[in-house]
Design a protein around this motif. Structure first.
Motif, PDB file in Angstrom:
ATOM      1  N   ILE A 241      75.323  14.165  31.744  1.00  0.00           N
ATOM      2  CA  ILE A 241      75.468  13.643  30.378  1.00  0.00           C
ATOM      3  C   ILE A 241      76.586  12.604  30.325  1.00  0.00           C
ATOM      4  CG2 ILE A 241      76.087  14.252  28.009  1.00  0.00           C
ATOM      5  CD1 ILE A 241      74.750  17.003  28.553  1.00  0.00           C
ATOM      6  N   GLU A 242      77.693  12.893  30.991  1.00  0.00           N
ATOM      7  CA  GLU A 242      78.808  11.942  31.011  1.00  0.00           C
ATOM      8  C   GLU A 242      78.425  10.646  31.723  1.00  0.00           C
ATOM      9  OE1 GLU A 242      81.451  12.226  29.230  1.00  0.00           O
ATOM     10  OE2 GLU A 242      80.847  14.220  28.558  1.00  0.00           O
ATOM     11  N   LEU A 243      77.601  10.755  32.773  1.00  0.00           N
ATOM     12  CA  LEU A 243      77.121   9.547  33.456  1.00  0.00           C
ATOM     13  C   LEU A 243      76.303   8.683  32.501  1.00  0.00           C
ATOM     14  CD1 LEU A 243      75.968  10.769  36.995  1.00  0.00           C
ATOM     15  CD2 LEU A 243      77.994   9.392  36.449  1.00  0.00           C
ATOM     16  N   ALA A 244      75.461   9.326  31.695  1.00  0.00           N
ATOM     17  CA  ALA A 244      74.645   8.574  30.744  1.00  0.00           C
ATOM     18  C   ALA A 244      75.511   7.888  29.701  1.00  0.00           C
ATOM     19  CB  ALA A 244      73.633   9.501  30.081  1.00  0.00           C
ATOM     20  N   VAL A 245      76.517   8.591  29.213  1.00  0.00           N
ATOM     21  CA  VAL A 245      77.442   8.001  28.238  1.00  0.00           C
ATOM     22  C   VAL A 245      78.145   6.793  28.862  1.00  0.00           C
ATOM     23  CG1 VAL A 245      79.548   8.403  26.911  1.00  0.00           C
ATOM     24  CG2 VAL A 245      77.748  10.149  26.959  1.00  0.00           C
ATOM     25  N   ALA A 246      78.590   6.954  30.109  1.00  0.00           N
ATOM     26  CA  ALA A 246      79.256   5.843  30.797  1.00  0.00           C
ATOM     27  C   ALA A 246      78.293   4.677  31.012  1.00  0.00           C
ATOM     28  CB  ALA A 246      79.810   6.324  32.135  1.00  0.00           C
ATOM     29  N   ALA A 247      77.045   4.986  31.378  1.00  0.00           N
ATOM     30  CA  ALA A 247      76.062   3.927  31.591  1.00  0.00           C
ATOM     31  C   ALA A 247      75.874   3.104  30.326  1.00  0.00           C
ATOM     32  CB  ALA A 247      74.731   4.531  32.046  1.00  0.00           C
TER      33      ALA A 247
ATOM     34  N   ILE B  25      71.430  14.221  26.070  1.00  0.00           N
ATOM     35  CA  ILE B  25      71.973  12.873  26.244  1.00  0.00           C
ATOM     36  C   ILE B  25      71.744  12.034  24.989  1.00  0.00           C
ATOM     37  CG2 ILE B  25      71.637  10.721  27.527  1.00  0.00           C
ATOM     38  CD1 ILE B  25      71.092  12.459  30.017  1.00  0.00           C
ATOM     39  N   ALA B  26      70.597  12.218  24.343  1.00  0.00           N
ATOM     40  CA  ALA B  26      70.294  11.450  23.127  1.00  0.00           C
ATOM     41  C   ALA B  26      71.330  11.685  22.044  1.00  0.00           C
ATOM     42  CB  ALA B  26      68.899  11.820  22.615  1.00  0.00           C
ATOM     43  N   GLU B  27      71.871  12.903  21.987  1.00  0.00           N
ATOM     44  CA  GLU B  27      72.856  13.225  20.955  1.00  0.00           C
ATOM     45  C   GLU B  27      74.227  12.629  21.244  1.00  0.00           C
ATOM     46  OE1 GLU B  27      72.224  14.959  17.934  1.00  0.00           O
ATOM     47  OE2 GLU B  27      70.316  14.196  18.716  1.00  0.00           O
ATOM     48  N   ARG B  28      74.455  12.214  22.492  1.00  0.00           N
ATOM     49  CA  ARG B  28      75.749  11.632  22.863  1.00  0.00           C
ATOM     50  C   ARG B  28      75.691  10.109  22.979  1.00  0.00           C
ATOM     51  NH1 ARG B  28      79.322  14.519  25.928  1.00  0.00           N
ATOM     52  NH2 ARG B  28      80.517  12.568  25.839  1.00  0.00           N
ATOM     53  N   THR B  29      74.514   9.525  22.803  1.00  0.00           N
ATOM     54  CA  THR B  29      74.345   8.080  22.953  1.00  0.00           C
ATOM     55  C   THR B  29      73.639   7.529  21.725  1.00  0.00           C
ATOM     56  OG1 THR B  29      72.250   8.425  24.152  1.00  0.00           O
ATOM     57  CG2 THR B  29      74.255   8.179  25.478  1.00  0.00           C
ATOM     58  N   THR B  30      73.644   6.196  21.596  1.00  0.00           N
ATOM     59  CA  THR B  30      73.017   5.578  20.423  1.00  0.00           C
ATOM     60  C   THR B  30      72.027   4.475  20.776  1.00  0.00           C
ATOM     61  OG1 THR B  30      74.822   3.973  20.250  1.00  0.00           O
ATOM     62  CG2 THR B  30      75.039   6.028  18.993  1.00  0.00           C
TER      63      THR B  30
ATOM     64  N   LEU C 228      63.678  12.592  18.213  1.00  0.00           N
ATOM     65  CA  LEU C 228      65.111  12.887  18.172  1.00  0.00           C
ATOM     66  C   LEU C 228      65.954  11.668  18.554  1.00  0.00           C
ATOM     67  CD1 LEU C 228      65.349  16.434  19.798  1.00  0.00           C
ATOM     68  CD2 LEU C 228      66.090  15.824  17.498  1.00  0.00           C
ATOM     69  N   SER C 229      65.476  10.917  19.511  1.00  0.00           N
ATOM     70  CA  SER C 229      66.266   9.803  20.048  1.00  0.00           C
ATOM     71  C   SER C 229      66.070   8.505  19.281  1.00  0.00           C
ATOM     72  CB  SER C 229      65.911   9.580  21.522  1.00  0.00           C
ATOM     73  OG  SER C 229      64.562   9.146  21.664  1.00  0.00           O
ATOM     74  N   GLY C 230      65.211   8.519  18.271  1.00  0.00           N
ATOM     75  CA  GLY C 230      64.965   7.285  17.533  1.00  0.00           C
ATOM     76  C   GLY C 230      64.092   6.309  18.273  1.00  0.00           C
ATOM     77  N   GLY C 231      63.104   6.828  19.020  1.00  0.00           N
ATOM     78  CA  GLY C 231      62.165   5.956  19.723  1.00  0.00           C
ATOM     79  C   GLY C 231      62.709   5.363  21.000  1.00  0.00           C
ATOM     80  N   ARG C 232      63.564   6.106  21.689  1.00  0.00           N
ATOM     81  CA  ARG C 232      64.189   5.560  22.905  1.00  0.00           C
ATOM     82  C   ARG C 232      63.573   6.076  24.203  1.00  0.00           C
ATOM     83  NH1 ARG C 232      70.141   6.737  23.121  1.00  0.00           N
ATOM     84  NH2 ARG C 232      69.944   8.256  21.416  1.00  0.00           N
ATOM     85  N   LEU C 233      62.554   6.922  24.143  1.00  0.00           N
ATOM     86  CA  LEU C 233      61.993   7.503  25.357  1.00  0.00           C
ATOM     87  C   LEU C 233      61.158   6.493  26.125  1.00  0.00           C
ATOM     88  CD1 LEU C 233      61.356   9.880  27.251  1.00  0.00           C
ATOM     89  CD2 LEU C 233      59.483  10.500  25.693  1.00  0.00           C
ATOM     90  N   GLU C 234      61.366   6.450  27.447  1.00  0.00           N
ATOM     91  CA  GLU C 234      60.499   5.751  28.393  1.00  0.00           C
ATOM     92  C   GLU C 234      59.871   6.848  29.256  1.00  0.00           C
ATOM     93  OE1 GLU C 234      60.075   2.400  28.432  1.00  0.00           O
ATOM     94  OE2 GLU C 234      61.534   2.079  26.817  1.00  0.00           O
ATOM     95  N   LEU C 235      58.584   7.106  29.066  1.00  0.00           N
ATOM     96  CA  LEU C 235      57.929   8.263  29.678  1.00  0.00           C
ATOM     97  C   LEU C 235      57.303   7.886  31.015  1.00  0.00           C
ATOM     98  CD1 LEU C 235      57.034  11.207  29.536  1.00  0.00           C
ATOM     99  CD2 LEU C 235      55.050  10.456  28.174  1.00  0.00           C
ATOM    100  N   GLY C 236      57.994   8.233  32.096  1.00  0.00           N
ATOM    101  CA  GLY C 236      57.472   8.004  33.435  1.00  0.00           C
ATOM    102  C   GLY C 236      56.768   9.242  33.958  1.00  0.00           C
ATOM    103  N   LEU C 237      55.559   9.062  34.475  1.00  0.00           N
ATOM    104  CA  LEU C 237      54.748  10.159  34.992  1.00  0.00           C
ATOM    105  C   LEU C 237      54.334   9.856  36.416  1.00  0.00           C
ATOM    106  CD1 LEU C 237      52.446  10.543  31.852  1.00  0.00           C
ATOM    107  CD2 LEU C 237      54.394  11.999  32.451  1.00  0.00           C
TER     108      LEU C 237
END
Length: 305
Positions: free
Chosen positions: A23-29, A61-66, A95-104
């Motif tokens: 989670i901290e890596l995502a915030v830093a990214a 991660i969505a809750e810690r980023t914008t 939840l993320s406000g349309g930020r998902l990139e769904l890789g399968l």
């Protein structure tokens, strides 16, 4: 080109600590200016990873980023029920406000297929059935919550000509990783994948590459456990070393100019709309990884513009 960071959610310590660090890596990214942050799915501890449920982790991660986009790179489609997959993806996207990139993807681990009761050779056909069902659900009215725009943010992890053609037919993006990474070096497989991309011209291509703007020698110790296992399994010659692995270009290392030059020379680079950086198979601590992430965003990226 959009810049992303990909993690396999592996490292020293208990699972809770690894999740917190991720989670901290995502915030830093996000702070460093990355456009996306991607989590790979691995079941039952495959590859030493702790990420069987990427939607749950990405929700935290969505809750810690914008701003930063949140990707799955990839969810193993054959092991998922398509309705539950679509529902989980829709909840995260909402939840993320349309930020998902769904890789399968189809998955590459025979042991995982066996544990899920799936014939490994059927995984590609099962993946396509799953993807088609998810696409139908996203386009219909019964999915709760609805997420109709997610249809345009689905990616297929594939490097084959057939897989890329199938993704293009359905308007999906293509996640293109290394097709070979070993004693022969990456170039033959990278060239083949690039030829397939040139033939079918997907509108979105995320190129996944190992990038470490720093001294290559610093990676040797972090690579040694993986090289040792590879020698024991017969994937590498008995005298193969981490230095050999790095010397033939399996990871892009060195000063920012060298890394940027190597990326620009990558056969897949001209086709990429997104670059997903990672440090696999080297396992770096946060103290080692964060400066490398910052250098990639602040020093390598401008050289790729």
């Amino acid at each position: 080109m959009r810049l992303g960071f990909l993690t396999h959610v592996a490292g020293a310590g208990d699972a809770r600590s690894v999740y917190r660090r991720t989670i901290e890596l995502a915030v830093a990214a996000e702070e460093f200016g990355y456009d996306s942050f991607w989590v790979a799915q691995h079941h039952l501890g495959a590859q030493g990873a702790l990420s069987p449920s990427p939607f749950v982790l990405l929700a935290a991660i969505a809750e810690r980023t914008t701003r930063i986009r949140l990707g799955t790179g990839v969810v193993v489609g054959p092991t998922e029920h398509p309705i539950r997959l679509a529902e989980d993806a829709a909840v995260l996207d909402t939840l993320s406000g349309g930020r998902l990139e769904l890789g399968l993807g189809a998955g590459a681990d025979p042991a995982t297929s066996a544990r899920f009761g799936i014939a490994h050779e059927s995984r590609h056909a099962r993946l396509r059935e799953t993807v088609d069902t998810v696409l139908d659900l996203l386009a219909g009215a019964e999915l709760v919550p609805s997420a109709p725009t997610l249809r345009d943010r689905i990616w297929l992890g594939t490097g084959s000509s057939e897989g890329i053609a199938w993704a293009v037919e359905r308007g999906l993006g293509v996640l293109s990783g290394r097709r070979s990474s070993g004693p022969a070096g990456p170039l033959p497989g990278d060239r083949e994948a690039a030829e397939h991309l040139a033939r079918h011209t997907p509108v979105r291509v995320a190129l996944s590459r190992p990038v470490y703007p720093g001294e290559a020698g610093a990676l040797a110790e972090r690579l040694n456990p993986w090289i040792t296992r590879g020698r024991a399994a017969g994937r590498f010659p008995v005298d193969f070393t981490p230095a050999d692995y790095l010397a033939i270009g399996n990871m892009y290392t060195g000063d920012p100019e060298s890394v940027a030059r190597s990326l620009r020379a990558d056969p897949g680079y001209p086709h990429a709309t997104d670059l997903l950086c990672h440090t696999q198979p080297a396992r770096l601590s946060p103290a080692e990884l964060l400066p490398a992430m910052r250098r990639t965003a602040h020093e390598v990226r401008p050289l790729l513009a």
